[in-house]
Write a protein that holds these residues in place. Sequence first.
Motif, PDB file in Angstrom:
ATOM      1  N   GLN A  36      -2.501 -13.326   1.930  1.00 21.14           N
ATOM      2  CA  GLN A  36      -1.810 -13.223   3.210  1.00 21.14           C
ATOM      3  C   GLN A  36      -2.531 -14.041   4.280  1.00 21.14           C
ATOM      4  O   GLN A  36      -1.909 -14.811   5.018  1.00 21.14           O
ATOM      5  CB  GLN A  36      -1.723 -11.751   3.620  1.00 21.14           C
ATOM      6  N   GLU A  79       3.676  -9.942   1.295  1.00 19.25           N
ATOM      7  CA  GLU A  79       4.215  -8.672   1.801  1.00 19.25           C
ATOM      8  C   GLU A  79       4.953  -7.914   0.702  1.00 19.25           C
ATOM      9  O   GLU A  79       4.837  -6.692   0.588  1.00 19.25           O
ATOM     10  CB  GLU A  79       5.137  -8.916   3.006  1.00 19.25           C
ATOM     11  N   PHE A 136       2.369  -6.320  -1.533  1.00 20.91           N
ATOM     12  CA  PHE A 136       1.848  -5.101  -0.907  1.00 20.91           C
ATOM     13  C   PHE A 136       2.824  -3.947  -1.110  1.00 20.91           C
ATOM     14  O   PHE A 136       2.432  -2.835  -1.473  1.00 20.91           O
ATOM     15  CB  PHE A 136       1.674  -5.296   0.613  1.00 20.91           C
ATOM     16  N   ALA A 137       4.115  -4.210  -0.853  1.00 23.40           N
ATOM     17  CA  ALA A 137       5.138  -3.167  -0.949  1.00 23.40           C
ATOM     18  C   ALA A 137       5.170  -2.556  -2.348  1.00 23.40           C
ATOM     19  O   ALA A 137       5.264  -1.329  -2.496  1.00 23.40           O
ATOM     20  CB  ALA A 137       6.505  -3.735  -0.582  1.00 23.40           C
ATOM     21  N   TYR A 186       2.036  -0.335  -2.856  1.00 23.97           N
ATOM     22  CA  TYR A 186       2.165   0.901  -2.073  1.00 23.97           C
ATOM     23  C   TYR A 186       3.192   1.844  -2.692  1.00 23.97           C
ATOM     24  O   TYR A 186       2.987   3.052  -2.727  1.00 23.97           O
ATOM     25  CB  TYR A 186       2.509   0.599  -0.618  1.00 23.97           C
ATOM     26  N   ASN A 199       4.269   2.987   3.850  1.00 23.90           N
ATOM     27  CA  ASN A 199       3.688   1.645   3.822  1.00 23.90           C
ATOM     28  C   ASN A 199       4.543   0.704   2.989  1.00 23.90           C
ATOM     29  O   ASN A 199       4.718  -0.468   3.340  1.00 23.90           O
ATOM     30  CB  ASN A 199       2.263   1.672   3.275  1.00 23.90           C
ATOM     31  N   LYS A 239       6.196  -2.722   4.478  1.00 19.21           N
ATOM     32  CA  LYS A 239       5.879  -4.036   3.905  1.00 19.21           C
ATOM     33  C   LYS A 239       7.127  -4.706   3.329  1.00 19.21           C
ATOM     34  O   LYS A 239       7.304  -5.919   3.454  1.00 19.21           O
ATOM     35  CB  LYS A 239       4.790  -3.917   2.835  1.00 19.21           C
TER      36      LYS A 239
END
Length: 145
Positions: free
Chosen positions: A103, A119, A122-123, A126, A134, A138
């Motif tokens: 990132q 992103e 990350f999603a 999470y 979260n 994301k």
Amino acid sequence: MKKLFILIFSVFFILPSISQTEMDELRTRALKVDKDSAASCYARMAFLGTMVSPDTVRFYANKAILLSSQKKPAYGDALIQIGNSFSMQKKSDSALIYYSKAQVYYKKINNKKGLGKAEQSFAIVYFNISEFNNAIAKANLALGI
């Protein structure tokens, strides 16, 4: 029953051979092009390695990192793939570290597509660790990029 057989056959026999063919083509191409293009080939090979093993992913991602200049997306793509390799092993903390590095890198080179990949990554992590708020945040960031 016939449809189930075709699905199983495709997953276990056709898809692996397609990815192996692409791996062979990328390996050959990487030997004939400049370093940044080779880095892109190796980053793609790292992605295909997710169908093989985390070690395969890291092997090709590290090759991409070594060859990539600090101004091309392949470097960030390789960081994402290393994060993916840790995610495959359920090592979420390590995955998040590499996604963060990617990132920061994508922001540095102003690469919106790469930021979206980070992103999204990350999603997924999470979501997998049940941090749904979260994950949603994301995912929405990824969609907005």
